[in-house]
Motif scaffolding. Structure first.
Motif, mmCIF file in Angstrom:
data_model
loop_
_atom_site.group_PDB
_atom_site.id
_atom_site.type_symbol
_atom_site.label_atom_id
_atom_site.label_comp_id
_atom_site.label_asym_id
_atom_site.label_seq_id
_atom_site.Cartn_x
_atom_site.Cartn_y
_atom_site.Cartn_z
ATOM 1 N N SER A 16 0.822 -1.208 0.000
ATOM 2 C CA SER A 16 0.000 0.000 0.000
ATOM 3 C C SER A 16 0.860 1.264 0.000
ATOM 4 O O SER A 16 1.489 1.601 1.007
ATOM 5 N N GLN A 49 -6.911 9.276 1.055
ATOM 6 C CA GLN A 49 -6.586 7.875 0.774
ATOM 7 C C GLN A 49 -7.881 7.077 0.830
ATOM 8 O O GLN A 49 -8.960 7.661 0.993
ATOM 9 N N GLY A 50 -7.785 5.744 0.711
ATOM 10 C CA GLY A 50 -8.991 4.928 0.616
ATOM 11 C C GLY A 50 -9.948 5.111 1.780
ATOM 12 O O GLY A 50 -11.158 5.251 1.600
ATOM 13 N N ARG A 51 -9.422 5.124 2.998
ATOM 14 C CA ARG A 51 -10.315 5.206 4.165
ATOM 15 C C ARG A 51 -10.999 6.566 4.256
ATOM 16 O O ARG A 51 -12.090 6.669 4.810
ATOM 17 N N GLU A 76 -13.844 6.091 2.106
ATOM 18 C CA GLU A 76 -14.832 5.251 2.794
ATOM 19 C C GLU A 76 -15.656 6.086 3.773
ATOM 20 O O GLU A 76 -16.879 5.923 3.881
ATOM 21 N N PHE A 105 -12.770 -5.367 4.266
ATOM 22 C CA PHE A 105 -11.408 -4.997 4.637
ATOM 23 C C PHE A 105 -11.504 -4.281 5.995
ATOM 24 O O PHE A 105 -12.539 -3.710 6.318
ATOM 25 N N THR A 152 -10.556 -1.440 7.368
ATOM 26 C CA THR A 152 -11.025 -0.044 7.467
ATOM 27 C C THR A 152 -12.486 0.064 7.015
ATOM 28 O O THR A 152 -13.235 0.903 7.519
ATOM 29 N N THR A 153 -12.898 -0.799 6.087
ATOM 30 C CA THR A 153 -14.281 -0.779 5.614
ATOM 31 C C THR A 153 -15.213 -1.176 6.757
ATOM 32 O O THR A 153 -16.216 -0.509 7.038
ATOM 33 N N ASN A 191 -9.270 -8.493 -0.570
ATOM 34 C CA ASN A 191 -8.052 -8.323 0.233
ATOM 35 C C ASN A 191 -8.059 -9.212 1.475
ATOM 36 O O ASN A 191 -7.059 -9.851 1.786
ATOM 37 N N ASP A 216 -15.521 -1.937 -4.052
ATOM 38 C CA ASP A 216 -14.246 -1.481 -3.498
ATOM 39 C C ASP A 216 -13.209 -1.865 -4.541
ATOM 40 O O ASP A 216 -12.846 -3.035 -4.683
ATOM 41 N N CYS A 239 -10.019 -1.027 -5.076
ATOM 42 C CA CYS A 239 -8.592 -0.777 -4.796
ATOM 43 C C CYS A 239 -7.655 -1.553 -5.724
ATOM 44 O O CYS A 239 -6.647 -1.038 -6.173
ATOM 45 N N ARG A 240 -8.002 -2.811 -6.035
ATOM 46 C CA ARG A 240 -7.129 -3.629 -6.889
ATOM 47 C C ARG A 240 -7.891 -4.083 -8.144
ATOM 48 O O ARG A 240 -7.829 -5.244 -8.554
ATOM 49 N N SER A 276 -8.494 3.381 -3.385
ATOM 50 C CA SER A 276 -7.265 3.842 -2.737
ATOM 51 C C SER A 276 -6.191 3.925 -3.805
ATOM 52 O O SER A 276 -5.837 2.908 -4.406
ATOM 53 N N LYS A 324 -3.220 4.165 -3.397
ATOM 54 C CA LYS A 324 -2.019 3.489 -2.904
ATOM 55 C C LYS A 324 -1.903 2.053 -3.413
ATOM 56 O O LYS A 324 -0.884 1.415 -3.236
ATOM 57 N N LYS A 325 -2.945 1.553 -4.024
ATOM 58 C CA LYS A 325 -2.926 0.199 -4.585
ATOM 59 C C LYS A 325 -2.809 0.344 -6.111
ATOM 60 O O LYS A 325 -1.753 0.698 -6.583
HETATM 61 C C1 LIG Z 1 -6.171 -0.415 1.417
HETATM 62 C C2 LIG Z 1 -7.600 -0.697 1.305
HETATM 63 C C3 LIG Z 1 -8.568 0.215 1.755
HETATM 64 C C4 LIG Z 1 -8.203 1.494 2.476
HETATM 65 O O1 LIG Z 1 -7.327 2.313 1.740
HETATM 66 P P1 LIG Z 1 -6.204 3.198 2.440
HETATM 67 O O2 LIG Z 1 -5.627 3.965 1.305
HETATM 68 O O3 LIG Z 1 -5.223 2.282 3.084
HETATM 69 O O4 LIG Z 1 -6.872 4.073 3.435
HETATM 70 C C5 LIG Z 1 -9.895 -0.114 1.576
HETATM 71 N N1 LIG Z 1 -10.271 -1.279 0.998
HETATM 72 C C6 LIG Z 1 -9.353 -2.176 0.563
HETATM 73 C C7 LIG Z 1 -9.814 -3.456 -0.064
HETATM 74 C C8 LIG Z 1 -8.004 -1.928 0.708
HETATM 75 O O5 LIG Z 1 -7.107 -2.837 0.285
#
Ligand SMILES: *Cc1c(COP(=O)(O)O)cnc(C)c1O
Length: 449
Positions: A47, A94-96, A99, A119, A121-122, A181, A210, A212-213, A250, A252-253
């Motif tokens: 991440s 960022q992702g959270r 969210e 996940f 944070t979700t 994840n 979601d 992210c990936r 996010s 970051k992914k």
């Molecule tokens: C990383 C991630 C998040 C949260 O994203 P951050 O950028 O770390 O806050 C939410 N959902 C999934 C599936 C993630 O992998």
């Protein structure tokens, strides 16, 4: 073979064995407390840890730092529309952050939210808004050896049973996390995505992906779902995301940046867009930057396009698969098949003499560092107290960072740990923070005598 060359160097060193032992003891046998300079191969997380391209660095030089209406944000909106098909973008740091914006708008006290697997944070955002977060993984997800191609899928049977129980009117949101994840980074098929969308529609719920990936997931679909064998990753990603009312991302992914995120909202969902926009302004910043600098946004816009541009994602996922195979070839017990971003070692098998209340997963993580300067992370009973999940060790691979020699080194290191398993003792916690859910980030441990 990698389709890029290295033009910038970031030195790493393997500390001598005694120094690694000392660093680990100083860190309280918790690798989150290590200095990254003391780590040789860092697989703590994928991440925000990847390598940016020359095009991304070039874009950063042109970042528009205007408070409102910046060019960089327009570039991000265009990239999200082209790559992911969402016309409305509410940016977040960022992702959270995304969210918080989205789930705060959609979830109320007493609601039940369904997800193939939440996940962390979700789940936290659902709970913080008074909701109940229910996972609906398929049976194969928890079978370490099943070679089912889509172990990340959402189980409609489980979801229907929950809806029968709580009533459709109490399920306002259905989430699909691609890749999954919390279930070893396993992919979700497009066929399953369509079925979940239909199910959400039947119960009048908002369907959130979601994402992210999303690019890694599209690669798996191309490889494993016959209908899509001849389609590009870019086309598959658009198809899979086209069923969602909204997405959380996010950067970051699969945004290939170090920080950033957004909520994507389908055209026509004006009320949801407006609610998210207002919450974004309150929590993240004005609607054309949302907690990111213009430079961050500029790099993100380029990264999203690179994520679906061949051969990037095929190489990325294949590297993770090679690590998984190298470990399996050396007799290290791993979750099969490999996920998109990480490999999971089963510490209950590798260190089967250590009782589960002495954290065999964390003991394995510590030994990986002592043995070869490799940093992974425990995702078992140390990270998730009060669960009966297996004590898994995750090795997450940063994007475009390490080469085949690093993969070999990690596999050799894990093999050496397994070979001297008998000498390895369990751990006990000596200090932990008040919030048990967060203990793996900061708790301190010591070896059991
Ligand atoms: C990383 C991630 C998040 C949260 O994203 P951050 O950028 O770390 O806050 C939410 N959902 C999934 C599936 C993630 O992998």
């Amino acid at each position: 073979m990698r389709s890029y060359k290295t033009t910038m160097v970031d030195p790493v060193r393997l500390l001598p064995r005694e120094d690694r032992d000392a660093a680990l003891a100083d860190a309280g046998y918790n690798v989150f407390n290590l200095d990254s300079a003391d780590v040789f191969v860092d697989l703590l997380t994928d991440s925000g840890t990847g390598t940016m391209s020359n095009d991304q660095w070039a874009a950063m030089m042109q970042g528009d730092e205007a408070y409102a209406g910046g060019d960089s944000f327009a570039d991000l909106e265009a990239a999200v529309s082209d790559v992911m098909g969402f016309e409305n973008v509410v940016p977040a740091h960022q992702g959270r952050g995304a969210e918080n914006v989205l789930y705060g708008a959609l979830v109320s006290e007493g609601d039940t939210i369904l997800n193939n697997a939440h996940f962390d944070t979700t789940r936290a955002h659902v709970v913080a808004n008074g909701g109940d977060a229910v996972d609906c993984p398929v049976e194969a997800a928890t079978d370490m050896d099943s070679d089912d191609p889509f172990k990340g899928d959402f189980s409609l049977d489980r979801a229907r049973a929950v809806v029968d129980d709580v009533g459709a009117e109490n399920v306002p949101v259905v989430v699909l996390t691609i890749t999954n994840n919390s279930m070893a980074g396993q992919p979700v098929s497009v066929d399953n995505t369509r079925a979940v969308a239909e199910f959400a529609d039947d119960i009048d719920a908002t369907f959130v992906v979601d994402a992210c990936r999303f690019a890694e997931n599209a690669h798996f679909v191309q490889q494993r779902e016959p209908e899509f064998a001849d389609d590009s990753v870019a086309a598959i990603a658009r198809e899979q995301l086209s069923y969602a009312d909204a997405c959380v991302m996010s950067g970051k992914k699969d945004g290939l940046v170090n920080i950033g995120g957004f909520v994507g909202i389908r055209e026509g969902r004006d009320e949801l867009h407006e609610q998210c926009r207002q919450r974004g302004i309150l929590y993240e910043g004005f609607s054309t930057y949302g907690g990111m600098s213009g430079r961050d946004i500029a790099a993100f816009a380029v990264g999203l396009r690179e994520a679906v541009d061949p051969p990037y994602v095929a190489e990325r996922v294949e590297q993770v698969q090679r690590l998984c195979e190298a470990l399996a070839d050396r007799g290290v017990p791993v979750y099969q098949p490999a996920g998109g971003h990480a490999v999971y070692i089963d510490a209950n098998r590798a260190l089967d003499h250590i009782p589960r209340d002495q954290y065999p997963g964390q003991a394995f993580v510590c030994e990986l560092y002592r043995e070869g300067g490799v940093r992974g992370v425990e995702l078992g009973r140390f990270a998730f107290p009060d669960t009966d999940r297996r004590d898994l060790v995750r090795l997450a691979v940063p994007r475009r960072m390490y080469g085949p020699d690093h993969v070999e080194h990690v596999a050799d290191t894990a093999e050496a740990v397994c070979e001297r398993a008998d000498e390895i003792s369990g751990l006990e916690i000596v200090e932990e923070p008040e919030m048990e859910e967060l203990r793996h980030f900061s708790a301190e441990l010591r070896p059991v005598e």
